[in-house]
Scaffold this active site. Structure first.
Site, PDB file in Angstrom:
ATOM      1  N   ASP A 100       0.844  -1.159   0.008  1.00  0.00           N
ATOM      2  CA  ASP A 100      -0.109   0.009  -0.066  1.00  0.00           C
ATOM      3  C   ASP A 100       0.694   1.408  -0.264  1.00  0.00           C
ATOM      4  O   ASP A 100       1.446   1.461   1.119  1.00  0.00           O
ATOM      5  CB  ASP A 100      -0.884   0.015   1.118  1.00  0.00           C
ATOM      6  N   ASP A 337      -1.759   5.742  -5.084  1.00  0.00           N
ATOM      7  CA  ASP A 337      -2.376   4.759  -4.114  1.00  0.00           C
ATOM      8  C   ASP A 337      -2.460   3.383  -4.865  1.00  0.00           C
ATOM      9  O   ASP A 337      -3.303   3.141  -5.411  1.00  0.00           O
ATOM     10  CB  ASP A 337      -3.666   5.334  -3.478  1.00  0.00           C
TER      11      ASP A 337
END
Ligand SMILES: *[C@@H]1O[C@H](CO)[C@@H](O)[C@H](O)[C@H]1NC(C)=O
Ligand SMILES: *[C@@H]1O[C@H](CO)[C@@H](O)[C@H](O)[C@H]1NC(C)=O
Ligand SMILES: *[C@@H]1O[C@H](CO)[C@@H](O)[C@H](O)[C@H]1NC(C)=O
Ligand SMILES: *[C@@H]1O[C@H](CO)[C@@H](O)[C@H](O)[C@H]1NC(C)=O
Ligand SMILES: *[C@@H]1O[C@H](CO)[C@@H](O)[C@H](O)[C@H]1NC(C)=O
Ligand SMILES: *[C@@H]1O[C@H](CO)[C@@H](O)[C@H](O)[C@H]1NC(C)=O
Ligand SMILES: *[C@@H]1O[C@H](CO)[C@@H](O)[C@H](O)[C@H]1NC(C)=O
Ligand SMILES: *[C@@H]1O[C@H](CO)[C@@H](O)[C@H](O)[C@H]1NC(C)=O
Ligand SMILES: *[C@@H]1O[C@H](CO)[C@@H](O)[C@H](O)[C@H]1NC(C)=O
Ligand SMILES: *[C@@H]1O[C@H](CO)[C@@H](O)[C@H](O)[C@H]1NC(C)=O
Ligand SMILES: *[C@@H]1O[C@H](CO)[C@@H](O)[C@H](O)[C@H]1NC(C)=O
Ligand SMILES: *[C@@H]1O[C@H](CO)[C@@H](O)[C@H](O)[C@H]1NC(C)=O
Length: 462
Positions: A100, A337
C-alpha cells in the site's frame, strides 16, 4: 483496497515531526529511462485477491460513506477491491501482506486477536478473514515490545485495527531491516481476503499510527509518536544504493477479475532501482507535494518550509480526454495509491469524462461511482505530468463489480470525488487519489521518499 490512511488528520494539530527529509521544490524533470538504476531487490506480486464478501456488499457499503461531512473520507473504492500481495517475513515467520503506497504502517495481525464489526462489537474471528499466518510476539526471538503505547490505524474504508506496537526484523524480498517498528493489532475490524495477514505501507512517517496512550481511545495529535516506516528505515540502515522503490502493477484480464480468486504474476516491487518490466523512453521526475502542518484536519497542499509529507502527492498538469479543454483539470492534490482501484477525480473532470462513454455512464449520486455497460467504449484518457502524457489503456477504465444480487456490473475507472474548490473544506479533505490501479497499470512508478520525488516511466503496452 483503498488503504488511504484516514486517522492522521488529527496529528496535524501538533506533536508531529517534520517530514523525513528536507524537500526541494522544483519543476518536473524529464529524464531518460536509462538513468534509473537496476534494482538490488525485486519481488513479484503473488496475486491479486478480490475480497469477495466485501465485493458483494460494495454498493451498499459505499452508501454508508457517502459525502456527509468533512471528517469522512471517501471509501476510496475500498469495498470491492483487489489487492496486490507480497511475501515478507517478520521475526523470521512468513506472512503475506497487502502492498500500500497510500499508508505508512507495517502491521501483521496478532495471533490472539478479537475480530470486531464496524461498531466495535466482537464477532467470530473468521469474520476478519485473515490468512493462516498470524504473529505471536512471544514466539519471535527478535521481537521487542514498545511499552505503554497503542497502535491504531483507520483506513478510508472504515476498517480499523489496534493493539500493541513493537520492533522486529522485517525481510521483504531479501531486503532485511532490523528493529523495524510494527503494529501487532489484536482488536480488528477488517474485511480480509482469506489470504493476507497484514499491510506493508510505503508512504511517509506522518501517516504512521502509534500513539502515546495505553488504550485505543484518544488518538489526538499530541499523542502521536511518528516512526520511520520500513522503506525509509532500509535507506537509513544503508541497505540500498539508491533510495528508490519502484512498482509495476500488471493488469489482470476482465475474466480474471470476475472469476479468479487468485491471479499470479501481477508485476513487481523493486527496491534500490526501477522495476524490471519493458519500458518506454518517456519518463519524468516530479517533486512530492507536501501539506500544511497547521490547518486542523484539512489537507491543504502547501510549499511552506514547515509543510510535511504525507502521501505521494504530485502536481497533475491535466487529465486529457474528448471535451477536457472545457474543464479545469489541473490538480495539486492527487496522490498515488497502490491500495485503490479507481481514479477519484474532481467532479468537473469526472462529469466531463464520464459523459463520453458510448453508451453514456450513469452516476450514482451517493457513491460518486459511474455505472457503465461492461461492453461500453471508453473515451481515450491520459494523465499529463510535467509535460509528459501517459495514456491509460481502455481496458483499465472498465472495472467489473458485483452488485448486491451477485450480478456482474461495471463501473467507470474514473469516479467523482467532489468539487476541487479552494476553501471548500469538505472537498479539501477529500483527497483526490489518482493511480489507483487504473493509472498504475500503465506506468512504472518509482518513489524516492528521501528526496521526495516520484518518477513515472511509460510502460510498453501489454
Ligand atoms: C509549489 O511547488 C510546486 C512544485 O514546485 C509548484 O508547481 C507550485 O506552483 C508551487 N505552489 C505555490 C503556491 O507556490
Ligand atoms: C466541518 O468541520 C467544521 C470545522 O471543524 C465544523 O465546524 C463543521 O461542523 C463540520 N461539518 C460537518 C458537516 O461535519
Ligand atoms: C508466497 O508465500 C506463499 C505461502 O507461503 C507461497 O505459496 C508462494 O509461493 C509465495 N510466493 C512467492 C512469489 O514467493
Ligand atoms: C487472548 O486475549 C484475551 C483477551 O483479548 C485474553 O483474555 C487471553 O488471555 C489471551 N490469550 C493468550 C493466550 O494470550
Ligand atoms: C452498528 O450500529 C448501527 C446503529 O446502531 C446499526 O444500524 C448497524 O447495523 C450496526 N452495524 C453492525 C455491523 O452491527
Ligand atoms: C509503563 O506504564 C507503567 C504503568 O504506568 C509504568 O509502571 C512503566 O514504568 C511504564 N513503562 C515504560 C517503559 O514507560
Ligand atoms: C508519552 O507521554 C509522556 C507524558 O505524558 C512522556 O513522559 C513520555 O515520554 C511519552 N512517551 C513517548 C514514547 O513519547
Ligand atoms: C486527548 O489527549 C490530548 C493530549 O493528551 C488531551 O489534550 C485531550 O484532552 C484528550 N482528549 C480526550 C477526549 O480525552
Ligand atoms: C466466469 O465463469 C463463468 C463460469 O465458468 C463463465 O460462464 C463466465 O463467462 C466467466 N466470466 C467471464 C467474465 O469470463
Ligand atoms: C493548490 O491548488 C490550489 C488551487 O486549486 C491553489 O490555490 C494552491 O495555491 C495550490 N497549492 C500549492 C502548494 O501549489
Ligand atoms: C508554518 O509556517 C507558516 C508560515 O510559513 C506559519 O504561518 C505557521 O504558523 C507555521 N506552522 C507551524 C505549525 O509551525
Ligand atoms: C457484451 O456483449 C456480448 C456480445 O457481444 C454479450 O454476450 C454480453 O452479454 C455483453 N455484456 C454485457 C455486460 O452487456
Amino acid at each position: 483496497m483503498g488503504f488511504l490512511a484516514l486517522l492522521s488528520f488529527l496529528f496535524l494539530l501538533g506533536g508531529t515531526t517534520r517530514a523525513e527529509f528536507q524537500h526541494t521544490q522544483q519543476g518536473g524533470v524529464a529524464l531518460s529511462a536509462a538513468q534509473l538504476p537496476t534494482a538490488s531487490f525485486t519481488l513479484p506480486f503473488t496475486g491479486k485477491i478480490p475480497r469477495r464478501e466485501v465485493k458483494k456488499n460494495a454498493l451498499a457499503a459505499l452508501n454508508k460513506y457517502k459525502r456527509t461531512g468533512n471528517d469522512t473520507l471517501r471509501l476510496d473504492g475500498a469495498s470491492f477491491e483487489n489487492e496486490y500481495l507480497v511475501n515478507i517475513t517478520v521475526g523470521g515467520k512468513p506472512f503475506r501482506v497487502i502492498l500500500d503506497s497510500g499508508s505508512s504502517d507495517l502491521w501483521v495481525a496478532h495471533s490472539n486477536f478479537s475480530c470486531l464489526d464496524s461498531n466495535g462489537t466482537v464477532v467470530p474471528p473468521a469474520t476478519c478473514d485473515f490468512g493462516l499466518a498470524q504473529f505471536d510476539p512471544s514466539q519471535s526471538p527478535t521481537f521487542q515490545p514498545f511499552p505503554n503505547v497503542t497502535f491504531l490505524v483507520r483506513y478510508g474504508s472504515g476498517e480499523f485495527l489496534s493493539g500493541p506496537a513493537g520492533f522486529d526484523t522485517v525481510v521483504v524480498g531479501g531486503l532485511s531491516v532490523k528493529q523495524q517498528e510494527i503494529g501487532v493489532p489484536d482488536s480488528n475490524y477488517f474485511l480480509g481476503d482469506g489470504t493476507s495477514e497484514g499491510v506493508l505501507g510505503l508512504a511517509f512517517s506522518g501517516l504512521t499510527s502509534v500513539w502515546n496512550i495505553t488504550s485505543a481511545k484518544n488518538t489526538s495529535g499530541a499523542n502521536h509518536i511518528p516512526y520511520t516506516p520500513f522503506f525509509i528505515n532500509a535507506v537509513a540502515q544503508n541497505k540500498l544504493e539508491k533510495p528508490y522503490f519502484s512498482v509495476a502493477l500488471n493488469r489482470p484480464t476482465f475474466t480474471q477479475q470476475v472469476n479468479d480468486s487468485f491471479v499470479p504474476n501481477l508485476g513487481f516491487i523493486a527496491f534500490g532501482g526501477i522495476a524490471p518490466v519493458p519500458r518506454l523512453e518517456d519518463a519524468v521526475t516530479v517533486p512530492v507535494q507536501p501539506y500544511t502542518p497547521n490547518a486542523g484536519h484539512l489537507f491543504v497542499p502547501s510549499n511552506a518550509s514547515n509543510a510535511t509529507f504525507e502521501w505521494y502527492t504530485i502536481h497533475i498538469d491535466a487529465f486529457t480526454f474528448p471535451g477536457s479543454n472545457d474543464v479545469a483539470t489541473k490538480s495539486n492534490n492527487t496522490f498515488f495509491d497502490t491500495g485503490s482501484t479507481l481514479n477519484w477525480l474532481p467532479s468537473p473532470v469526472a462529469t466531463a469524462f464520464n459523459a463520453q462513454w458510448e453508451p453514456p455512464a450513469v452516476l450514482d449520486e451517493n457513491t460518486g461511482l459511474y455505472t457503465i455497460d461492461c461492453n461500453a467504449t471508453a473515451p481515450p484518457f491520459a494523465v499529463v505530468v510535467a509535460g509528459t502524457s501517459f495514456s491509460i489503456d481502455a481496458r483499465d477504465l472498465v472495472i467489473p463489480q458485483e452488485d448486491s444480487n451477485g450480478n456482474v456490473i461495471c463501473v467507470s475507472g474514473n469516479g467523482d470525488n467532489g468539487p476541487d474548490v479552494p476553501g471548500n473544506t469538505f472537498t479539501l479533505l477529500m483527497l483526490i487519489a489518482c493511480g489507483g490501479d487504473v493509472f498504475l497499470h500503465n506506468v512504472v512508478a518509482t518513489f524516492n521518499p528521501v528526496d521526495a520525488e516520484v518518477t513515472l516511466t511509460g510502460r510498453v503496452p501489454y
